[in-house]
Design a protein around this motif. Structure first.
Motif, PDB file in Angstrom:
ATOM      1  N   LEU A 179      -3.939   0.701  10.156  1.00  0.00           N
ATOM      2  CA  LEU A 179      -3.853   0.135   8.745  1.00  0.00           C
ATOM      3  C   LEU A 179      -4.804  -0.672   8.393  1.00  0.00           C
ATOM      4  CD1 LEU A 179      -0.877  -0.541   7.173  1.00  0.00           C
ATOM      5  CD2 LEU A 179      -1.416  -2.798   8.157  1.00  0.00           C
ATOM      6  N   VAL A 180      -4.901  -0.848   6.971  1.00  0.00           N
ATOM      7  CA  VAL A 180      -5.894  -1.609   6.151  1.00  0.00           C
ATOM      8  C   VAL A 180      -5.496  -2.729   5.469  1.00  0.00           C
ATOM      9  CG1 VAL A 180      -8.043  -1.641   4.792  1.00  0.00           C
ATOM     10  CG2 VAL A 180      -7.619   0.525   6.028  1.00  0.00           C
ATOM     11  N   VAL A 181      -5.805  -3.909   5.519  1.00  0.00           N
ATOM     12  CA  VAL A 181      -5.430  -4.903   4.810  1.00  0.00           C
ATOM     13  C   VAL A 181      -6.486  -5.531   4.125  1.00  0.00           C
ATOM     14  CG1 VAL A 181      -4.515  -7.363   4.934  1.00  0.00           C
ATOM     15  CG2 VAL A 181      -3.766  -5.742   6.666  1.00  0.00           C
ATOM     16  N   GLY A 182      -6.106  -5.810   2.720  1.00  0.00           N
ATOM     17  CA  GLY A 182      -7.342  -6.152   1.744  1.00  0.00           C
ATOM     18  C   GLY A 182      -6.708  -6.861   0.659  1.00  0.00           C
ATOM     19  N   ASP A 219     -15.296   4.186  -2.501  1.00  0.00           N
ATOM     20  CA  ASP A 219     -14.893   3.525  -3.941  1.00  0.00           C
ATOM     21  C   ASP A 219     -15.213   1.831  -3.813  1.00  0.00           C
ATOM     22  OD1 ASP A 219     -13.953   3.167  -6.535  1.00  0.00           O
ATOM     23  OD2 ASP A 219     -11.809   3.598  -6.066  1.00  0.00           O
ATOM     24  N   PHE A 220     -14.979   1.203  -4.947  1.00  0.00           N
ATOM     25  CA  PHE A 220     -15.376  -0.368  -4.860  1.00  0.00           C
ATOM     26  C   PHE A 220     -14.032  -0.960  -4.109  1.00  0.00           C
ATOM     27  CE2 PHE A 220     -17.628   1.251  -8.525  1.00  0.00           C
ATOM     28  CZ  PHE A 220     -18.964   0.704  -8.106  1.00  0.00           C
ATOM     29  N   PRO A 221     -14.420  -1.932  -3.377  1.00  0.00           N
ATOM     30  CA  PRO A 221     -13.421  -2.818  -2.892  1.00  0.00           C
ATOM     31  C   PRO A 221     -12.404  -3.215  -3.773  1.00  0.00           C
ATOM     32  CG  PRO A 221     -15.475  -3.282  -2.024  1.00  0.00           C
ATOM     33  CD  PRO A 221     -15.751  -2.334  -3.130  1.00  0.00           C
ATOM     34  N   THR A 222     -11.223  -3.818  -3.315  1.00  0.00           N
ATOM     35  CA  THR A 222     -10.246  -4.151  -4.519  1.00  0.00           C
ATOM     36  C   THR A 222     -10.582  -5.797  -4.490  1.00  0.00           C
ATOM     37  OG1 THR A 222      -8.861  -4.498  -2.343  1.00  0.00           O
ATOM     38  CG2 THR A 222      -8.298  -2.625  -3.707  1.00  0.00           C
ATOM     39  N   GLY A 223     -11.030  -6.371  -3.823  1.00  0.00           N
ATOM     40  CA  GLY A 223     -11.343  -7.767  -4.048  1.00  0.00           C
ATOM     41  C   GLY A 223     -11.810  -8.478  -2.652  1.00  0.00           C
ATOM     42  N   ASN A 224     -11.434  -9.615  -2.475  1.00  0.00           N
ATOM     43  CA  ASN A 224     -11.799 -10.436  -1.276  1.00  0.00           C
ATOM     44  C   ASN A 224     -10.588 -11.099  -0.838  1.00  0.00           C
ATOM     45  OD1 ASN A 224     -14.358  -9.387  -0.733  1.00  0.00           O
ATOM     46  ND2 ASN A 224     -15.068 -11.392  -2.033  1.00  0.00           N
ATOM     47  N   ILE A 225     -10.376 -11.120   0.628  1.00  0.00           N
ATOM     48  CA  ILE A 225      -9.265 -12.012   0.956  1.00  0.00           C
ATOM     49  C   ILE A 225      -9.713 -13.362   2.005  1.00  0.00           C
ATOM     50  CG2 ILE A 225      -7.649 -10.161   1.327  1.00  0.00           C
ATOM     51  CD1 ILE A 225      -8.394  -9.648   4.169  1.00  0.00           C
ATOM     52  N   PRO A 226      -8.995 -14.233   1.750  1.00  0.00           N
ATOM     53  CA  PRO A 226      -9.506 -15.405   2.456  1.00  0.00           C
ATOM     54  C   PRO A 226      -9.508 -15.551   3.858  1.00  0.00           C
ATOM     55  CG  PRO A 226      -7.506 -16.043   0.816  1.00  0.00           C
ATOM     56  CD  PRO A 226      -7.680 -14.609   1.021  1.00  0.00           C
ATOM     57  N   MET A 227     -10.674 -15.860   4.504  1.00  0.00           N
ATOM     58  CA  MET A 227     -10.680 -15.724   6.104  1.00  0.00           C
ATOM     59  C   MET A 227      -9.595 -16.386   6.819  1.00  0.00           C
ATOM     60  SD  MET A 227     -13.819 -16.488   8.390  1.00  0.00           S
ATOM     61  CE  MET A 227     -13.571 -18.324   8.625  1.00  0.00           C
ATOM     62  N   MET A 228      -9.310 -17.365   6.415  1.00  0.00           N
ATOM     63  CA  MET A 228      -8.199 -18.103   7.077  1.00  0.00           C
ATOM     64  C   MET A 228      -6.829 -17.457   7.076  1.00  0.00           C
ATOM     65  SD  MET A 228      -9.568 -20.797   7.826  1.00  0.00           S
ATOM     66  CE  MET A 228      -9.147 -22.312   7.901  1.00  0.00           C
ATOM     67  N   GLU A 229      -6.536 -16.907   6.049  1.00  0.00           N
ATOM     68  CA  GLU A 229      -5.311 -15.867   5.809  1.00  0.00           C
ATOM     69  C   GLU A 229      -5.434 -14.518   6.884  1.00  0.00           C
ATOM     70  OE1 GLU A 229      -2.466 -15.596   3.403  1.00  0.00           O
ATOM     71  OE2 GLU A 229      -2.891 -17.807   3.348  1.00  0.00           O
ATOM     72  N   PHE A 240       4.972  -4.476  10.514  1.00  0.00           N
ATOM     73  CA  PHE A 240       3.928  -5.155   9.936  1.00  0.00           C
ATOM     74  C   PHE A 240       3.385  -5.037   8.462  1.00  0.00           C
ATOM     75  CE2 PHE A 240      -0.726  -5.885  10.158  1.00  0.00           C
ATOM     76  CZ  PHE A 240      -0.732  -7.206  10.490  1.00  0.00           C
ATOM     77  N   PRO A 241       3.409  -3.681   8.106  1.00  0.00           N
ATOM     78  CA  PRO A 241       3.034  -3.613   6.480  1.00  0.00           C
ATOM     79  C   PRO A 241       4.016  -4.613   5.494  1.00  0.00           C
ATOM     80  CG  PRO A 241       2.965  -1.618   7.571  1.00  0.00           C
ATOM     81  CD  PRO A 241       3.649  -2.446   8.634  1.00  0.00           C
ATOM     82  N   MET A 242       5.214  -4.259   6.027  1.00  0.00           N
ATOM     83  CA  MET A 242       6.009  -4.878   5.103  1.00  0.00           C
ATOM     84  C   MET A 242       5.968  -6.608   5.135  1.00  0.00           C
ATOM     85  SD  MET A 242      10.278  -4.566   5.097  1.00  0.00           S
ATOM     86  CE  MET A 242      10.366  -3.830   6.550  1.00  0.00           C
ATOM     87  N   MET A 243       5.485  -6.808   6.525  1.00  0.00           N
ATOM     88  CA  MET A 243       5.306  -8.325   6.465  1.00  0.00           C
ATOM     89  C   MET A 243       3.924  -8.816   5.845  1.00  0.00           C
ATOM     90  SD  MET A 243       4.193 -10.381   9.906  1.00  0.00           S
ATOM     91  CE  MET A 243       2.624 -10.627   9.787  1.00  0.00           C
ATOM     92  N   VAL A 244       3.079  -8.250   5.745  1.00  0.00           N
ATOM     93  CA  VAL A 244       1.731  -8.503   4.887  1.00  0.00           C
ATOM     94  C   VAL A 244       2.165  -8.274   3.581  1.00  0.00           C
ATOM     95  CG1 VAL A 244      -0.439  -7.684   4.477  1.00  0.00           C
ATOM     96  CG2 VAL A 244       0.390  -7.422   6.898  1.00  0.00           C
ATOM     97  N   ASN A 245       2.904  -7.367   3.055  1.00  0.00           N
ATOM     98  CA  ASN A 245       2.927  -7.298   1.579  1.00  0.00           C
ATOM     99  C   ASN A 245       3.901  -8.257   1.181  1.00  0.00           C
ATOM    100  OD1 ASN A 245       1.481  -4.998   1.403  1.00  0.00           O
ATOM    101  ND2 ASN A 245       2.761  -3.712   1.767  1.00  0.00           N
ATOM    102  N   GLN A 246       4.596  -8.848   1.908  1.00  0.00           N
ATOM    103  CA  GLN A 246       6.134  -9.476   1.283  1.00  0.00           C
ATOM    104  C   GLN A 246       5.393 -11.301   1.738  1.00  0.00           C
ATOM    105  OE1 GLN A 246       9.729  -8.399   2.781  1.00  0.00           O
ATOM    106  NE2 GLN A 246       9.809  -6.582   1.877  1.00  0.00           N
ATOM    107  N   THR A 247       4.796 -11.573   2.784  1.00  0.00           N
ATOM    108  CA  THR A 247       4.744 -12.935   3.078  1.00  0.00           C
ATOM    109  C   THR A 247       3.274 -13.540   2.570  1.00  0.00           C
ATOM    110  OG1 THR A 247       3.977 -12.415   5.275  1.00  0.00           O
ATOM    111  CG2 THR A 247       6.379 -12.802   4.999  1.00  0.00           C
ATOM    112  N   THR A 248       2.407 -12.592   2.371  1.00  0.00           N
ATOM    113  CA  THR A 248       1.065 -13.086   2.129  1.00  0.00           C
ATOM    114  C   THR A 248       0.688 -12.378   0.573  1.00  0.00           C
ATOM    115  OG1 THR A 248      -0.228 -10.865   3.090  1.00  0.00           O
ATOM    116  CG2 THR A 248       0.186 -12.571   4.507  1.00  0.00           C
ATOM    117  N   ASN A 249      -0.553 -12.933   0.426  1.00  0.00           N
ATOM    118  CA  ASN A 249      -0.974 -12.519  -0.660  1.00  0.00           C
ATOM    119  C   ASN A 249      -1.914 -11.306  -0.923  1.00  0.00           C
ATOM    120  OD1 ASN A 249      -1.113 -13.024  -3.623  1.00  0.00           O
ATOM    121  ND2 ASN A 249      -2.520 -14.503  -3.757  1.00  0.00           N
ATOM    122  N   MET A 250      -1.891 -10.566   0.254  1.00  0.00           N
ATOM    123  CA  MET A 250      -2.939  -9.512   0.518  1.00  0.00           C
ATOM    124  C   MET A 250      -1.783  -8.202   0.482  1.00  0.00           C
ATOM    125  SD  MET A 250      -5.111 -11.076   3.715  1.00  0.00           S
ATOM    126  CE  MET A 250      -3.545 -11.832   4.420  1.00  0.00           C
TER     127      MET A 250
END
Lengths: 209, 409
Positions: free
Chosen positions: B55-58, B75-85, B249-259
């Motif tokens: 999986l890739v989280v971004g 391709d170009f990255p989609t943006g950045n994610i906060p390190m703490m998150e 895991f993917p569901m958790m990332v997509n639903q509970t975080t801003n990533m």
């Protein structure tokens, strides 16, 4: 040598030609005389194993040729019968030597370049051995087709109207060549023709008319 | 005289006809070869590079873009994610291994990847020379990078802002090459690897000098005096601990975080279904050409048969059997198509090599010198076409009534 017994061939539904029995001995030179349409070509094709007659049997060298398989007849023809057609026809994509090698190959014999040189020399064509058919004159082509017919030392040499498209002088020359080559190669010669000029050159005649 | 020579000579008695037939077959085969090689190589590359990454989280955006930028570096990255998150995710019980990436800089078009030592074990990297990066500004470079950029251990180089051009160089800090990777046959051959801190360092200084901000949305947030809590990653490469994670895991990332979480396997499949349409079209086009080629060989043999009927009859009088004539004609078909397919395959490899040499992205570079087993199928298909195109003329030659042909002339 050649024996034809009660042979007849039927064209279509009705037309039938019947051939008189014929016995040819080794080394003889025969004239097969007949007008066009008299069944001359038919008889030649029957003799050479190209056309199975409706009835009767043909023996060449004591082989009843139409009892052989199609493949065996082809091979028998290649090894024992040399044919010269009215129009000299060689394979255009091959040169003179290759055309002669082809005759050796198809007869199931090994390539013999010495024999090719020998035959071409006897016909005064040795200088053209690497030429292609389209570079030769009609007369030269005729010689090469004679060379091709005798290359495998056939027991039977058959010529179909070899003189009909030639003038007197050339007709005489070709005839002389045929007789000479058949003697040289110890082959029995049968010349089929309607050409009256040829008549006097032969003692033995099989007349179809 | 061998049957091959007889057929060969006959083919070249009409060089233009032969050339046209060969050209058509070669053209069709070349297209098929290019398609076959290209799709095999792309698939192979995709597989190799995403081998152990589940999986890739971004940052939110196109999942395909996230995969392309973080796994294939195209391709170009989609943006950045906060390190703490991100670090919270890295500690999740579902995760066996998580590798942070910081992208955004390049050296002469070669991407500089800021990461940690987990990256080494994830890709199973081996060194050819030197050591892996340790302190800030130390870099370990891929085998191809060393060759193409002419960099040796001890050399220094500058990073540039962005992913392709050296427009905005970070002149204050030079990277130092401390190691060169052995060829890995994957993306890392074409990457410069360094510590994540190096990438941060570049941009802190950068911001301090109050440079004019470029509008690279993927870039580190360049505020002065970056604090721990403001640090950012570009993405995380994640290996699951258990198969259960696939669902959770993917569901958790997509639903509970801003990533967002993107699966390389899914996105590769999606990418292929997009490219697939084009490949299919070309494939049909090539098959059409092959079909036309087959007809052209057939017409050629069929017509020449008419002209050659007397030749063939003469061959029979010389002792050639029906079967022999049959095989001569088949052989002619085979020779024409075999030459065509061999030229076509060679042409296909040449074209692919040419395409490869014009490709800018080193990650998706095509190689025309690789041969694959499937090409034997092309060869076999070529031979089949030869036989099919020649079969009717060959049967006619087999059946010909010689007595009739000879009597007519």
């Amino acid at each position: 040598m050649i024996a034809i017994k009660s042979v007849s061939h039927q064209y279509g539904a009705e037309q039938t030609i019947t051939f008189a029995d014929w016995q040819v001995n080794n080394g003889e030179q025969w004239l097969l005389l007949g007008q066009s349409g008299s069944g001359k070509t038919t008889l030649l094709h029957i003799l050479t194993g190209l056309l199975k007659p409706t009835r009767g049997e043909i023996k060449i060298n004591d082989t009843n040729i139409y009892t052989l398989s199609s493949k065996k007849i082809d091979q028998f023809r290649g090894q024992h019968i040399g044919i010269i057609f009215q129009k000299p026809h060689l394979i255009k994509s091959l040169n003179i030597t290759e055309n002669l090698i082809l005759a050796q190959t198809f007869a199931g014999l090994t390539t013999n370049k010495v024999r090719i040189e020998e035959v071409l020399a006897s016909l005064d064509m040795a200088h053209k051995k690497n030429a292609y058919p389209q570079e030769l004159s009609q007369g030269q082509l005729q010689r090469v087709t004679i060379a091709r017919a005798v290359i495998n030392k056939p027991t039977l040499l058959i010529a179909d109207e070899p003189t009909s498209s030639l003038d007197d002088k050339n007709a005489e020359a070709v005839l002389a060549l045929l007789k000479e080559q058949s003697e040289l190669n110890q082959a029995t010669l049968v010349v089929a023709t309607h050409d009256k000029r040829v008549k006097d050159a032969f003692n033995l005649t099989y007349d179809l008319s | 005289m061998s049957p091959f020579k007889i057929s060969w000579k006959n083919i070249w008695a009409k060089p233009l006809n032969a050339a046209l037939n060969i050209l058509l077959i070669a053209f069709g085969t070349a297209i098929l070869t290019v398609l076959l090689l290209a799709s095999t190589q792309i698939e192979d590359k995709l597989d190799k590079n995403s081998k152990d990454i589940d999986l890739v989280v971004g940052a939110k955006g196109s999942p395909l873009q996230l995969i392309l930028s973080s796994i294939y570096y195209i391709d170009f990255p989609t943006g950045n994610i906060p390190m703490m998150e991100a670090q919270k995710l890295m500690k999740s019980p579902f995760v066996k291994r998580a590798v942070p990436l910081a992208l955004g800089d390049n050296h002469n078009g070669v991407r500089i990847v800021g990461t940690d030592s987990n990256y080494i074990s994830l890709y199973g990297l081996k060194l050819q020379n030197g050591k892996f990066w340790g302190a800030d500004l130390e870099a370990t470079i891929g085998a191809n990078v060393a060759k193409e950029q002419n960099l040796k251990i001890g050399d220094t180089f500058f990073g540039g802002h962005g992913l392709t051009e050296m427009k905005d160089e970070h002149k204050d800090h030079a990277y130092k090459v401390v190691g060169i990777l052995a060829p890995q046959q994957n993306v890392t051959d074409n990457l410069i690897l360094t510590g994540i801190g190096s990438v941060w360092k570049m941009h802190e200084e950068h911001a301090d000098e109050e440079h004019v901000e470029e509008e690279h949305h993927h870039h580190e947030d360049e505020t002065a005096h970056v604090q721990e809590k403001d640090r950012e990653y570009t993405s995380l490469l994640i290996q699951y601990r258990s198969p259960m994670a696939v669902a959770m895991f993917p569901m958790m990332v997509n639903q509970t975080t801003n990533m967002q979480a993107a699966s390389p396997a899914q996105e590769s499949t999606r990418l292929f279904s997009l490219i697939g349409v084009g490949v299919d079209t070309l494939q049909w086009f090539a098959l059409l050409i092959m079909f036309i080629a087959a007809i052209s060989v057939f017409v050629n043999l069929y017509n020449s048969l008419k002209e050659r009927s007397y030749d063939l009859a003469i061959m029979r009088t010389l002792g050639a059997s029906k079967g022999k004539l049959f095989s001569l004609i088949i052989l002619e078909g085979l020779i024409l198509t075999l030459i065509g397919t061999i030229i076509g395959v060679a042409l296909g490899h040449g074209i692919l090599q040419l395409i490869g040499s014009y490709q800018e992205s080193s990650q998706a570079k095509m190689n025309g010198l690789l041969f694959i087993n499937e090409e034997f199928y092309l060869l076999a298909a070529g031979l089949m076409i030869g036989i099919v195109a020649a079969i009717i003329p060959a049967i006619q030659a087999y059946r010909a009534d010689i007595s009739k042909i000879l009597a007519k002339n």
